[in-house]
Enzyme design. Structure first.
Site, PDB file in Angstrom:
ATOM      1  N   ASP A 208       0.836  -1.204   0.000  1.00 22.82           N
ATOM      2  CA  ASP A 208       0.000   0.000   0.000  1.00 22.82           C
ATOM      3  C   ASP A 208       0.876   1.261   0.000  1.00 22.82           C
ATOM      4  O   ASP A 208       1.860   1.332   0.738  1.00 22.82           O
ATOM      5  CB  ASP A 208      -0.862  -0.038   1.269  1.00 22.82           C
ATOM      6  CG  ASP A 208      -1.939   1.025   1.283  1.00 22.82           C
ATOM      7  OD1 ASP A 208      -2.760   1.026   0.354  1.00 22.82           O
ATOM      8  OD2 ASP A 208      -1.961   1.848   2.223  1.00 22.82           O
ATOM      9  N   GLU A 267       1.600  -0.512  -5.097  1.00 20.11           N
ATOM     10  CA  GLU A 267       0.621   0.525  -5.406  1.00 20.11           C
ATOM     11  C   GLU A 267       1.389   1.835  -5.371  1.00 20.11           C
ATOM     12  O   GLU A 267       1.648   2.399  -4.314  1.00 20.11           O
ATOM     13  CB  GLU A 267      -0.519   0.570  -4.370  1.00 20.11           C
ATOM     14  CG  GLU A 267      -1.578   1.586  -4.776  1.00 20.11           C
ATOM     15  CD  GLU A 267      -2.222   2.343  -3.617  1.00 20.11           C
ATOM     16  OE1 GLU A 267      -3.341   2.835  -3.791  1.00 20.11           O
ATOM     17  OE2 GLU A 267      -1.618   2.475  -2.547  1.00 20.11           O
TER      18      GLU A 267
HETATM   19  C1  GLC Z   1      -4.384   3.018  -0.664  1.00 14.75           C
HETATM   20  C2  GLC Z   1      -5.574   2.112  -0.540  1.00 14.75           C
HETATM   21  C3  GLC Z   1      -6.727   2.905  -0.028  1.00 14.75           C
HETATM   22  C4  GLC Z   1      -6.351   3.455   1.337  1.00 14.75           C
HETATM   23  C5  GLC Z   1      -5.063   4.249   1.284  1.00 14.75           C
HETATM   24  C6  GLC Z   1      -4.511   4.507   2.657  1.00 14.75           C
HETATM   25  O1  GLC Z   1      -4.543   3.993  -1.625  1.00 14.75           O
HETATM   26  O2  GLC Z   1      -5.845   1.475  -1.762  1.00 14.75           O
HETATM   27  O3  GLC Z   1      -7.904   2.165   0.050  1.00 14.75           O
HETATM   28  O4  GLC Z   1      -7.377   4.290   1.810  1.00 14.75           O
HETATM   29  O5  GLC Z   1      -4.060   3.563   0.584  1.00 14.75           O
HETATM   30  O6  GLC Z   1      -3.992   3.344   3.237  1.00 14.75           O
END
Ligand code: GLC
Length: 541
Positions: A208, A267
């Site tokens: 994440d 991500e």
């Molecule tokens: C990422 C996740 C999202 C979350 C954020 C904070 O973007 O996909 O759902 O709110 O991180 O952890």
């Protein structure tokens, strides 16, 4: 585990990965919330769909103030979702079906309920407990102003003041304090969390906010700060995409490489030319490519994004990833039913509801599936997309839980509309999600879109996904062999993948298909030799 001679099948390079938002997938104990028992009961459904791997959104112990992206304990499963033992069973049962399991890890921040944060609050300024997070004195005569002008992704200042006057950083919600990745104790803790889950059979991690861990420790103001989902990063942003993250990536990669056949996917919402840096041989195996997700329904734009992505991946020997929906964005069956240019991220509060063409969105979503499932690389499917589920954009305000709703002063509805529990059955309480209702209300239209309603219908969206994934593994499994074909004109996206010719009519008038070609699969029925508007077809000579 064997560090001397690990093996790797590189299963992630061209796999179909199915994203499970566990809270909304299937409820096994009737408390209205999805759980691991529910997930285990659907493993045969997932095997029959043909997916190679599952990515499970965070299931750790959490107050769920951000749907589990606020982790209170990285080594326990939240009791609403299950237990560690049950997760181990689930991993074994998935493996029996040849399905890999990717866990979601959240290293940028913990929950404010995490033991470390509670200790930091209690220990006071200057303590080693506070040094695990980003605490600072404020500006102004009495430190009454936040240390910088940084704003949080969910809105408002990224700083929150605590009782003794210091401020802590939270790039997301105040209940998600950022960890201090300059601190060796934080780094060592995550090495250990990695090993904890790898030892339990996890095949990979989705990391994440992989681009946010390292902050500029001189804490400069930034003026207007871009939001994460807009990918507005610059090369010297004080907290996005800083060069220091690569050292952390390499550290994790060396932990993963102690094990056989494991992977990590980032991500990372970063500028396209910076993404390859995350994919160097000693860093991530993969990173999500969100470019197609942000592209309007237009043949030239699709072609440009696809070509650029495939070329960029080829140049560095990485595999592409294709994503149309996830738990953070408006579902694409609804996005494609809106006019181009309407903000795709979430339904505007006072949105032009009349602009939504449900039927057109559904038709385009089916065609889009034949695009992402035929491209080289791996394809990520978000739960319910195989049923053609739309965004539930009209959820009543009193059920909304996304922090965006609260932090935007009730002007942005946020992401709950793509997280509505899955309909498994045609009727009944919660459409078969569970015996105790569903934590978000489902619309009546979910009955006809349920898995039960679609399973035996050869014309259903579910049948289309099942056929596409089966044909993909037979005809499209080879890597490479991608070439755009411009012979059908500007309004048609066409490309070759080995022996398969993919043609998508994104324009307004029918398009003539090559006379001798044999149809392997079409997203909507084809009569005669014309391809209708918003239809995709896979052809072989
Ligand atoms: C990422 C996740 C999202 C979350 C954020 C904070 O973007 O996909 O759902 O709110 O991180 O952890």
């Amino acid at each position: 585990m064997n560090s001397a001679a690990t093996t790797t099948s590189e299963w992630w390079r061209n796999g179909v990965v199915y994203q499970v938002y566990v809270r909304s997938f299937a409820d096994g104990n009737g408390d209205g919330t999805g759980d691991v028992t529910g997930l285990r009961s659907k493993l045969d459904y997932l095997r029959d769909l043909g997916v190679n791997a599952l990515w499970i959104n965070p299931w750790y112990s959490s107050p769920l103030r951000d749907g589990g992206y606020d982790v209170a304990d990285y080594r326990t499963i939240d009791e609403r979702f299950g237990t560690t033992e049950e997760v181990e069973l689930f991993i074994a049962e998935a493996h029996e079906r040849d399905i890999k399991v990717i866990a979601d890890l959240v290293p940028n921040h913990t929950s404010s309920d995490h033991r470390w944060f509670q200790e930091a609050l209690a220990a006071g300024p200057g303590s080693p407990e506070r040094a695990r997070y980003v605490f600072k004195d404020g500006k102004g005569a009495n430190g009454e102003l936040p240390p910088t002008d940084w704003t949080a992704v969910f809105g408002g200042s990224a700083w929150e003041q605590v009782e003794d006057g210091q401020w802590y950083l939270h790039l997301f919600d105040p209940s998600q304090p950022d960890l201090n990745w300059e601190n060796e104790e934080v780094r060592a803790e995550f090495d250990d969390v990695f090993r904890f889950w790898l030892d339990r059979g996890i095949d990979g991690f989705r990391i994440d906010v992989a681009h946010g861990l390292v902050k500029d420790t001189t804490f400069p103001d930034v003026g207007k700060v871009g939001k994460i989902l807009e990918s507005e990063t610059t090369e010297n942003h004080p907290f996005w995409d800083r060069d220091g993250v690569h050292e952390i990536n390499r550290r994790w990669r060396s932990v993963l490489d102690e094990y056989d056949d494991r992977m990590m996917v980032a991500e990372a919402w970063v500028a396209a030319h910076r993404l390859p840096l995350y994919l160097r041989p000693d860093e991530y195996h993969q990173s999500f490519n969100f470019d197609l997700l942000a592209t309007d329904w237009n043949a030239a734009e699709f072609a440009a994004v696809i070509d650029k992505s495939v070329t960029a991946a080829d140049e560095i020997g990485a595999s592409s990833t294709w994503v149309l929906s996830n738990h953070d964005v408006m579902r694409h069956a609804t996005r494609y039913g809106l006019d181009a240019g309407i903000p795709w991220r979430q339904w505007p509060m006072t949105g032009p509801v009349e602009a939504l063409d449900v039927e057109r969105g559904a038709r385009r979503a089916r065609a889009a599936a034949l695009v992402t499932l035929s491209l080289p690389g791996s394809t990520y499917i978000y739960q319910g997309e195989e049923l053609g589920l739309p965004e539930v954009w009209d959820l009543p305000e009193d059920v909304l839980e996304d922090p965006t709703w609260f932090r935007s002063d009730f002007t942005e509805k946020g992401r709950d509309g793509c997280r509505v529990p899955i309909p498994w059955e045609r009727s009944g309480d919660s459409f078969g999600f569970g015996s105790g209702g569903a934590w978000l209300p489902q619309p009546e239209t979910f009955g006809d879109l349920s898995a039960e309603a679609q399973l035996d219908d050869p014309a259903s969206c579910l049948a289309l996904y099942r056929s596409a994934i089966a044909i993909r593994s037979e005809h499209l499994a080879e890597e490479g062999g991608f070439a755009l074909d411009s012979s059908f004109g500007d309004e048609v996206l066409a490309y070759r993948r080995g022996e398969v010719l993919v043609v998508v009519n994104m324009g307004a008038s029918p398009v003539a298909l090559p006379a001798e070609a044999k149809v392997l699969l079409a997203s909507s029925p084809i009569s005669g030799s014309d391809l209708e508007q918003d239809t995709a077809v896979w052809l072989v000579p």
